[in-house]
Design a protein around this motif. Structure first.
Motif, PDB file in Angstrom:
ATOM      1  N   HIS A 351      55.915   0.215 -76.115  1.00 11.12           N
ATOM      2  CA  HIS A 351      55.006  -0.927 -76.132  1.00 11.12           C
ATOM      3  C   HIS A 351      54.168  -0.973 -74.862  1.00 11.12           C
ATOM      4  O   HIS A 351      52.954  -1.200 -74.925  1.00 11.12           O
ATOM      5  CB  HIS A 351      55.804  -2.223 -76.289  1.00 11.12           C
ATOM      6  CG  HIS A 351      54.967  -3.461 -76.143  1.00 11.12           C
ATOM      7  ND1 HIS A 351      54.075  -3.871 -77.101  1.00 11.12           N
ATOM      8  CD2 HIS A 351      54.876  -4.364 -75.126  1.00 11.12           C
ATOM      9  CE1 HIS A 351      53.466  -4.979 -76.699  1.00 11.12           C
ATOM     10  NE2 HIS A 351      53.944  -5.303 -75.508  1.00 11.12           N
ATOM     11  N   TRP A 415      55.220  -9.013 -77.912  1.00  9.67           N
ATOM     12  CA  TRP A 415      54.600  -7.987 -78.759  1.00  9.67           C
ATOM     13  C   TRP A 415      53.598  -8.553 -79.745  1.00  9.67           C
ATOM     14  O   TRP A 415      52.807  -7.832 -80.307  1.00  9.67           O
ATOM     15  CB  TRP A 415      55.697  -7.220 -79.520  1.00  9.67           C
ATOM     16  CG  TRP A 415      56.729  -6.732 -78.590  1.00  9.67           C
ATOM     17  CD1 TRP A 415      56.690  -5.594 -77.828  1.00  9.67           C
ATOM     18  CD2 TRP A 415      57.941  -7.388 -78.267  1.00  9.67           C
ATOM     19  NE1 TRP A 415      57.802  -5.510 -77.050  1.00  9.67           N
ATOM     20  CE2 TRP A 415      58.608  -6.599 -77.294  1.00  9.67           C
ATOM     21  CE3 TRP A 415      58.553  -8.572 -78.699  1.00  9.67           C
ATOM     22  CZ2 TRP A 415      59.829  -6.945 -76.760  1.00  9.67           C
ATOM     23  CZ3 TRP A 415      59.772  -8.919 -78.155  1.00  9.67           C
ATOM     24  CH2 TRP A 415      60.394  -8.104 -77.199  1.00  9.67           C
ATOM     25  N   HIS A 452      45.370  -1.282 -80.396  1.00 10.52           N
ATOM     26  CA  HIS A 452      46.777  -0.862 -80.430  1.00 10.52           C
ATOM     27  C   HIS A 452      47.024   0.167 -81.520  1.00 10.52           C
ATOM     28  O   HIS A 452      47.705   1.175 -81.299  1.00 10.52           O
ATOM     29  CB  HIS A 452      47.674  -2.083 -80.655  1.00 10.52           C
ATOM     30  CG  HIS A 452      48.026  -2.820 -79.401  1.00 10.52           C
ATOM     31  ND1 HIS A 452      49.317  -3.036 -79.001  1.00 10.52           N
ATOM     32  CD2 HIS A 452      47.250  -3.392 -78.445  1.00 10.52           C
ATOM     33  CE1 HIS A 452      49.341  -3.714 -77.862  1.00 10.52           C
ATOM     34  NE2 HIS A 452      48.073  -3.958 -77.512  1.00 10.52           N
TER      35      HIS A 452
END
Length: 521
Positions: A351, A415, A452
């Motif tokens: 992440h 997240w 992302h």
């Protein structure tokens, strides 16, 4: 393993499991001195001053307890470590607690004496167990692949044929005539004992470790088809290697032994976390987004990784063979990783890596977009914190306002970028008094989401290209390899999971799914 292979394993479930303690007075003296120092440091207010020394001491203690090499072996680096500890004691003499400095000197002296001893107590205990059984090749299990070749050389002069392997070799379908596991029993996965892959299984360790002797069955209803499960480990008498000796002012071994407690048992899981700041290991709130239940996985290169126990947001790249035997790279949930998987890790979590690479793709707009991302989540967390009924109360109010889902744990986690449904996001923004900003914020956050996804795909593609070369063969021969990635600032490591250690921990989420070099290499 299919049913018939499992049944074959259970045919050895009635094997003789014997514990062979080994007594070496120099080892005992060192273990006692180390335990006393680590406890004193742990209770002091200046523990940071001792962090590096404690890391070196834990490394030496772990190698001593789990690697069957001569005590004076250069591979163990005991002499080098002892000199370093003595030098540290000299530097700290005028600035640190005198009792701590004195105890560090005692540790350094005990380690120096060990570094001059040619004995190999763990190998002696191993051969004592093997020599009393049947003939044939035996498996000797060590904790770490990094020392496998050195152990092979150490046993090379022994006429009794042995193979040197890892704990993962005792978790498959193959069954051995005899096997010896070196090191404290506490680091073993349950499968090694509750369904032994050997006719005879020996557990060789120093006698300072006291382990429970019960073996839990793999299935509560018993064996798959037939056979019986072992219920106890038979403990042999301690085998003494070397003559008694003591340092000046040290208690005799027979008196000092009573001072060793259960806190002194080496645990790979515990040592794997030894380098983390103590405050990060305090009890968290399971299920909260600030803390995650995790397990420790030992890797083939001697490093380790913390994997989430249950999660669908902590990702890791898995490298495996496709139908044509070529490498295939896919992101998977970190909670699904198991023994035998090959995963790609960096010094930062998957992440964290995505965030950094996405911010680079977003350019100068990244700070503004990230502020929007954090802003609504901070407000939502504040509403939850001040609501009389907490999460349940906020979820009920959002549902009443028209939200189809109320996944508050995920929405307030690090997240989350935005909710899955635009309609739910609009409800949340109106609930926070920011309804007029909902549409603009949704599209702004969509830019982060797109970044992302794009960098995630490019990262996986870069790994795919890297491992499709000669590294693919190296990976399956050596079980790990370093990878240079042309579109990243630093490389990564593809490595197989050798063992998932028993027990679980509660840790901050940014410690998960990242390569953590061990204090004990």
């Amino acid at each position: 393993m299919n049913l018939w292979e499992a049944d074959g394993v259970y045919q050895r479930a009635g094997c003789a499991v014997e514990e062979q303690p080994v007594r070496h007075f120099g080892v005992h003296s060192f273990m006692l001195a180390v335990s006393q120092l680590l406890r004193l440091v742990g209770e002091s207010e200046c523990s940071d001053l001792w962090r590096q020394s404690c890391a070196e001491i834990r490394r030496a203690r772990w190698l001593l307890a789990t690697v069957p090499l001569p005590l004076n072996s250069g591979q163990l680096r005991f002499q080098e470590t002892a000199r370093g500890l003595a030098g540290t004691a000299a530097r700290l003499e005028k600035v640190a607690d005198a009792d701590l400095v004195g105890q560090l000197c005692t540790v350094a002296q005990a380690l120096t004496r060990l570094s001059e001893d040619p004995a190999n107590p763990l190998a002696a205990g191993t051969m004592d167990f093997l020599s009393s059984g049947r003939e044939g090749t035996a498996l000797v299990v060590v904790t770490n692949r990094s020392y496998q070749e050195a152990v092979v050389r150490a046993f090379g002069a022994v006429s009794y044929p042995v193979e040197i392997g890892l704990v993962s070799d005792l978790l498959g379908a193959e069954v051995y005539d005899s096997a010896v596991v070196v090191g404290p029993v506490g680091w073993l996965p349950p499968g090694v004992l509750n369904a032994p892959r050997a006719v005879r299984l020996g557990l060789v360790h120093y006698d300072v470790y006291r382990e429970p002797l019960d073996i839990q069955p793999l299935f509560s209803e018993g064996p798959v088809l037939r056979g019986t499960m072992p219920t106890r480990i038979r403990r042999r008498g301690a085998m003494t290697v070397g003559a008694p000796s003591k340092l000046p002012g040290e208690a005799p071994p027979e008196i000092a032994e009573s001072l060793l407690t259960d806190l002194d048992v080496v645990s790979l899981a515990r040592d794997a976390l030894a380098g983390l700041p103590a405050e990060t290991l305090r009890d968290g709130v399971p299920g909260g987004h600030e803390w995650v239940d995790a397990r420790v996985a030992q890797l083939a290169d001697g490093s380790y990784v913390l994997l989430p126990l249950e999660s669908d947001v902590h990702k890791v790249l898995l490298v495996e063979s496709d139908a044509d035997g070529e490498p295939s790279v896919e992101p998977v949930d970190g909670a699904s990783v198991t023994v035998g998987d090959c995963i790609l890790l960096r010094g930062r979590s998957y992440h964290q890596s995505l965030v950094e690479r996405a911010d680079a793709a977003l350019g100068g707009d990244a700070p503004v977009l990230r502020a929007i991302q954090q802003g609504w989540k901070v407000q939502l967390r504040d509403r939850i914190a001040h609501h009389p009924n907490g999460r349940q109360g906020v979820a009920k109010e959002l549902t009443a306002r028209g939200a189809a889902t109320t996944n508050l744990d995920y929405w307030t986690s690090p997240w989350c970028i935005r909710t899955r449904r635009e309609e739910d996001f609009a409800v949340v923004m109106r609930y926070l008094g920011r309804g007029g900003e909902a549409q603009d914020a949704w599209y702004a956050l969509g830019r982060i989401d797109h970044a992302h996804r794009s960098v995630g795909r490019s990262y996986a593609d870069a790994v795919q290209r890297a491992v499709s070369r000669d590294l693919w063969q190296q990976l399956w021969v050596d079980r790990w390899c370093d990878i240079s990635l042309e579109d990243t600032d630093s490389g990564a490591r593809a490595v197989l999971v050798d063992a998932v250690l028993p027990g679980q921990l509660c840790v901050p989420p940014h410690y998960l799914c990242r390569l953590r070099p061990p204090e004990v290499p």
